[in-house]
Design a protein around this motif. Sequence first.
Motif: not given
Length: 115
Positions: A17, A21-22, A26
């Motif tokens: 990652n 944010e992602s 997740n």
Amino acid sequence: RKFAQTIGIAVDHRRRNKSQESLQLNAQRLKEYRSKLIIFPQKLSNASRTDSNAETLKLATQLKGPVLPIKQPKSIMKQRPISEDEKKSSVFQALRMARANQRLAGVRAKKVAGQ
């Protein structure tokens, strides 16, 4: 990672990652999935600590359709007309020039230093 594969979560060990944010999105999605998941024991007499309790096992039903669909955020940008400056400039040409300047920077610096 190994536990995730046993409960039906696909894991790609090569993935990294790059944005926080992602990663948080997740992690939140997986926590929600894990909270709604009911894990049946392999043997009813020998239940593990990760298995669901007997009351939840009795309430279990088979779901049909998408279980937890991924919600994509709405785009913030709105349509607008293309300005005259944008029509005149060429992004492709600007990128080519930037690449060429970067590639030739050392040669040009050596040429100036030699003079």
